[in-house]
Design an enzyme around this catalytic site. Structure first.
Site, PDB file in Angstrom:
ATOM      1  N   GLY A  86      61.948  32.472  66.064  1.00  0.00           N
ATOM      2  CA  GLY A  86      63.311  32.252  65.594  1.00  0.00           C
ATOM      3  C   GLY A  86      64.061  33.540  65.341  1.00  0.00           C
ATOM      4  O   GLY A  86      65.286  33.549  65.171  1.00  0.00           O
ATOM      5  N   LYS A 107      60.803  42.114  65.857  1.00  0.00           N
ATOM      6  CA  LYS A 107      61.073  41.061  64.871  1.00  0.00           C
ATOM      7  C   LYS A 107      62.324  41.397  64.054  1.00  0.00           C
ATOM      8  O   LYS A 107      62.419  42.496  63.504  1.00  0.00           O
ATOM      9  CB  LYS A 107      59.850  40.928  63.949  1.00  0.00           C
ATOM     10  CG  LYS A 107      59.961  39.823  62.916  1.00  0.00           C
ATOM     11  CD  LYS A 107      58.600  39.530  62.299  1.00  0.00           C
ATOM     12  CE  LYS A 107      58.699  38.453  61.236  1.00  0.00           C
ATOM     13  NZ  LYS A 107      57.395  38.119  60.668  1.00  0.00           N
ATOM     14  N   GLY A 120      68.126  34.707  62.307  1.00  0.00           N
ATOM     15  CA  GLY A 120      67.528  35.589  63.313  1.00  0.00           C
ATOM     16  C   GLY A 120      67.232  36.995  62.808  1.00  0.00           C
ATOM     17  O   GLY A 120      66.825  37.861  63.586  1.00  0.00           O
ATOM     18  N   ASP A 245      50.711  28.265  62.754  1.00  0.00           N
ATOM     19  CA  ASP A 245      51.566  29.142  63.568  1.00  0.00           C
ATOM     20  C   ASP A 245      51.391  30.610  63.204  1.00  0.00           C
ATOM     21  O   ASP A 245      52.000  31.475  63.836  1.00  0.00           O
ATOM     22  CB  ASP A 245      53.049  28.739  63.428  1.00  0.00           C
ATOM     23  CG  ASP A 245      53.510  28.702  61.989  1.00  0.00           C
ATOM     24  OD1 ASP A 245      52.884  27.994  61.185  1.00  0.00           O
ATOM     25  OD2 ASP A 245      54.491  29.385  61.664  1.00  0.00           O
TER      26      ASP A 245
HETATM   27  P1  AMP Z   1      57.310  32.922  59.180  1.00  0.00           P
HETATM   28  O1  AMP Z   1      57.376  32.479  57.760  1.00  0.00           O
HETATM   29  O2  AMP Z   1      57.850  34.309  59.394  1.00  0.00           O
HETATM   30  O3  AMP Z   1      55.949  32.746  59.745  1.00  0.00           O
HETATM   31  O4  AMP Z   1      58.315  31.961  60.004  1.00  0.00           O
HETATM   32  C1  AMP Z   1      58.151  30.580  60.191  1.00  0.00           C
HETATM   33  C2  AMP Z   1      59.144  30.082  61.230  1.00  0.00           C
HETATM   34  O5  AMP Z   1      60.482  30.244  60.773  1.00  0.00           O
HETATM   35  C3  AMP Z   1      59.079  30.792  62.569  1.00  0.00           C
HETATM   36  O6  AMP Z   1      59.417  29.892  63.590  1.00  0.00           O
HETATM   37  C4  AMP Z   1      60.150  31.853  62.432  1.00  0.00           C
HETATM   38  O7  AMP Z   1      60.623  32.315  63.672  1.00  0.00           O
HETATM   39  C5  AMP Z   1      61.219  31.096  61.654  1.00  0.00           C
HETATM   40  N1  AMP Z   1      62.074  31.991  60.872  1.00  0.00           N
HETATM   41  C6  AMP Z   1      61.769  32.616  59.715  1.00  0.00           C
HETATM   42  N2  AMP Z   1      62.806  33.329  59.273  1.00  0.00           N
HETATM   43  C7  AMP Z   1      63.806  33.180  60.165  1.00  0.00           C
HETATM   44  C8  AMP Z   1      65.152  33.649  60.276  1.00  0.00           C
HETATM   45  N3  AMP Z   1      65.683  34.449  59.345  1.00  0.00           N
HETATM   46  N4  AMP Z   1      65.879  33.262  61.326  1.00  0.00           N
HETATM   47  C9  AMP Z   1      65.372  32.437  62.260  1.00  0.00           C
HETATM   48  N5  AMP Z   1      64.128  31.946  62.215  1.00  0.00           N
HETATM   49  C10 AMP Z   1      63.337  32.304  61.196  1.00  0.00           C
HETATM   50 MG    MG Z   2      55.079  32.592  61.284  1.00  0.00          MG
END
Ligand code: AMP
Ligand code: MG
Length: 488
Positions: A86, A107, A120, A245
């Site tokens: 994301g 990232k 994003g 994930d």
């Molecule tokens: P994470 O907690 O970083 O493992 O993220 C979990 C999911 O949420 C993944 O699909 C990330 O890509 C998405 N995600 C987390 N933060 C953001 C953000 N600020 N913008 C878009 N997607 C996000």
């Molecule tokens: Mg993740």
């Protein structure tokens, strides 16, 4: 660099080719020269000259093939459906100087089709935490993603408050998560065969020697995951968000958010502020690793020759692999031979730490001074602190334990024991207070503390001159915990 962009040759439903959305005015945060050397980045003048612009998304070298990946996952035990990159892009895949494939993943670099409600972006605070965590684990010898560097920018990002946007060039041996297979099973099951072949050929080619390559591959993923989690337990690391994930198919992990390194020893420690039920508490990690694999494996039943029974055989070694690796590791930390008496002593030692809320890292390291009082001045101080924190009653337990421990050490050479203890008990781990101090300075535009902590963690098993008191200082017992929660 030796590019080998193979993910982009797979079925196009698995990803979306796109460019990063640049950050405003990116500036250098930190650059990991060792990783650059490993990748061949350091030998490329163009990449070196433009690394800030590349990490800021302002310039994309011609050989890069940026794409966002689709994946799904179970989050906190619940099916979460489609997730995907994301806010990150797989920028390129390269062969490193060990001929091993490495992914370069940027990232915090803007919206993708998988952004859902997100913006994003990534903020400086979480970027620094992820950067230092990957570095810390790698230097401790634990499989982990690492990073080439990060940049800071003028892009403002809204979280609970307005914060500074940043981007991290993550480097990992794979960005294929358990959740990739979950996505395929739900959204494109016809791809499972091809994708499994890709995973085996790319990451587990040795499994082709087996009569049943798929089962050999699945067993290898199970064993690697068990070993990584044993390493975490031994070093006192709590990941905090062990969703499917965030675990990779190479027995590593992606996405460090609310992680923590154990300070005052409490096996029930929950480091993730959002984890209300303690699902991902330190002591639950081995069971959660098993849960994740058990949720993941049945998807492969779609493949020929894979049955519920053969999958059960793949998962069966998990516990024994974990236990063996963990118990051997505990004995190595104590410098003892791997036998029953040593394990009894090890578990009594852990109970002593828990009952008295002693610092996990410092206490193990302090034992060097018990074995060789004249040779280890830093450890002598740690030992004095440890004994000073004991009540009269706990002192008696400690006296009795240390006498039996020294007796058990008689069966090995002192040199052998000390070597093992030094190599398995770090002096420095990334305490939350250290990360926070570096973040606070970086948010004011000062990166010296990030540099210092980075250097310190580059050699975690050696006492260093650049250390300050804070680096070895646990919080006071029962001090309120710093609130650290999920994605930011
Ligand atoms: P994470 O907690 O970083 O493992 O993220 C979990 C999911 O949420 C993944 O699909 C990330 O890509 C998405 N995600 C987390 N933060 C953001 C953000 N600020 N913008 C878009 N997607 C996000
Ligand atoms: Mg993740």
């Amino acid at each position: 660099m030796r590019y080998q962009n193979t993910y982009v040759t797979l079925d196009t439903r698995l990803y979306h080719e796109q460019q990063p959305t640049p950050l405003d005015n990116p500036r250098a945060g930190h650059f990991n020269t060792e990783v650059a050397k490993q990748l061949g980045w350091l030998d490329d003048d163009e990449l070196m000259a433009r690394w800030v612009k590349i990490l800021g998304g302002q310039y994309v070298p011609a050989e890069f093939r940026p794409l966002s990946m689709a994946y799904a996952g179970h989050q906190f035990g619940q099916w979460a459906g489609q997730l995907g990159d994301g806010r990150g892009l797989l920028m390129a895949q390269v062969l490193d100087n060990n001929d091993k494939l490495q992914d370069l993943h940027l990232k915090g670099i803007g919206l993708t089709p998988y952004s859902r409600m997100g913006d994003g972006r990534a903020v400086l605070r979480s970027t620094i935490r992820e950067y230092l965590c990957g570095h810390a684990l790698t230097q401790l010898g634990i499989p982990s993603s690492n990073a080439l560097g990060f940049v800071v920018s003028d892009t403002r990002v809204r979280r609970e408050r307005m914060e500074t946007g940043a981007a991290l060039m993550r480097v990992a041996d794979s960005h294929i998560r358990l959740g990739h297979v979950e996505w395929i099973a739900s959204f494109a099951p016809d791809l499972l065969n091809e994708f499994t072949d890709y995973m085996i050929d790319t990451y587990y080619p040795e499994c082709r020697q087996s009569e049943t390559p798929v089962l050999a591959f699945l067993t290898a993923v199970v064993e690697r995951t068990a070993r990584m989690i044993a390493d975490w337990q031994l070093i006192g690391f709590a990941h905090g968000v062990m969703n499917t994930d965030n675990l990779s198919i190479t027995g590593s992990t992606l996405d460090f958010g609310p992680f923590g390194f154990m300070e005052r020893f409490d096996p029930a420690w929950i480091n993730n502020h959002s984890d209300h039920t303690g699902r991902y508490a330190y002591q639950n990690q081995p069971a959660i690793g098993h849960w994740n694999l058990n949720t993941w494996l049945p998807h492969f039943m779609r493949l020929e020759g894979v049955t519920r029974d053969t999958l059960a055989d793949c998962l069966a070694p998990y516990e024994a692999t974990f236990m063996q690796h963990y118990q051997q590791g505990l004995c190595r930390k104590l410098g003892l031979p791997h036998e029953k008496e040593s394990l009894t002593l090890a578990f009594e030692w852990l109970t002593l730490l828990e009952d008295n809320l002693l610092d996990y890292t410092n206490s193990f390291r302090a034992l060097l001074a018990l074995v060789a009082p004249d040779d280890y001045s830093h450890e002598q101080q740690l030992l004095s602190t440890l004994t000073a924190e004991l009540t009269d009653e706990a002192s008696k337990v400690w006296q009795d334990w240390s006498t039996r421990y020294l007796a058990q050490l008689q069966s090995v050479s002192v040199k052998q024991a000390l070597d093992s203890m030094r190599e398995n008990n770090p002096v420095y781990v990334l305490r939350n207070s250290m990360a926070q101090r570096a973040i606070t300075a970086a948010e004011q535009g000062q990166f010296e503390e990030v540099n210092r902590v980075f250097e310190l963690l580059a050699n975690p098993y050696n006492v260093q001159d650049i250390a300050i008191e804070l680096d070895s200082k646990p919080p006071t017992p029962h001090a309120p915990q710093m609130p650290i929660s999920c994605s930011s």
